[in-house]
Design a protein around this motif. Structure first.
Motif, PDB file in Angstrom:
ATOM      1  N   VAL A 159      99.811  12.132 -10.243  1.00 30.65           N
ATOM      2  CA  VAL A 159     100.060  13.451  -9.702  1.00 30.65           C
ATOM      3  C   VAL A 159     100.799  13.341  -8.375  1.00 30.65           C
ATOM      4  O   VAL A 159     101.715  14.093  -8.110  1.00 30.65           O
ATOM      5  CB  VAL A 159      98.747  14.242  -9.528  1.00 30.65           C
ATOM      6  N   ASP A 191     104.509  25.501 -11.906  1.00 37.46           N
ATOM      7  CA  ASP A 191     104.105  24.441 -12.832  1.00 37.46           C
ATOM      8  C   ASP A 191     103.182  23.438 -12.153  1.00 37.46           C
ATOM      9  O   ASP A 191     102.182  23.010 -12.728  1.00 37.46           O
ATOM     10  CB  ASP A 191     105.325  23.714 -13.391  1.00 37.46           C
ATOM     11  N   SER A 206      99.275  22.930 -13.034  1.00 37.07           N
ATOM     12  CA  SER A 206      98.772  21.611 -13.429  1.00 37.07           C
ATOM     13  C   SER A 206      97.588  21.198 -12.560  1.00 37.07           C
ATOM     14  O   SER A 206      96.601  20.657 -13.066  1.00 37.07           O
ATOM     15  CB  SER A 206      99.881  20.566 -13.307  1.00 37.07           C
ATOM     16  N   SER A 265      94.628  23.119 -13.592  1.00 36.51           N
ATOM     17  CA  SER A 265      94.154  22.621 -14.887  1.00 36.51           C
ATOM     18  C   SER A 265      93.256  21.406 -14.714  1.00 36.51           C
ATOM     19  O   SER A 265      92.286  21.235 -15.461  1.00 36.51           O
ATOM     20  CB  SER A 265      95.336  22.275 -15.789  1.00 36.51           C
TER      21      SER A 265
END
Length: 85
Positions: A1, A15, A19, A22
């Motif tokens: 990441v 996005d 992410s 998430s």
């Protein structure tokens, strides 16, 4: 990441934020230890995808912004233990 954030021009990309959120949701739904996730371990499997302290902080911040306070506290606490307060 971490390398994903470095690659993108804006860390406020929908996005990237989606992410990060998430990750928090996966941790909550599957009761994954955040410490294991930070070390790149998912379900006992070494993935090699480690999270940097800045990643933990970012996930916590985004969870907070999305009013998922319980998740935010957990991720921010791990960020603090990793050296980011």
């Amino acid at each position: 990441v971490g390398s994903l954030y470095e690659t993108l021009d804006s860390t406020h990309s929908p996005d990237v934020e989606g992410s990060a959120y998430s990750l928090a949701r996966l941790q909550a739904v599957y009761s994954l230890p955040i410490a294991d996730m930070a070390d790149g371990i998912l379900g006992g499997i070494e993935t090699g995808a480690k999270l940097w302290p800045e990643d933990l902080l970012r996930v916590g911040r985004i969870a907070f912004e999305r009013r998922s306070f319980h998740m935010a506290v957990q991720w921010l606490a791990h960020a603090a233990r990793a050296g980011l307060a």
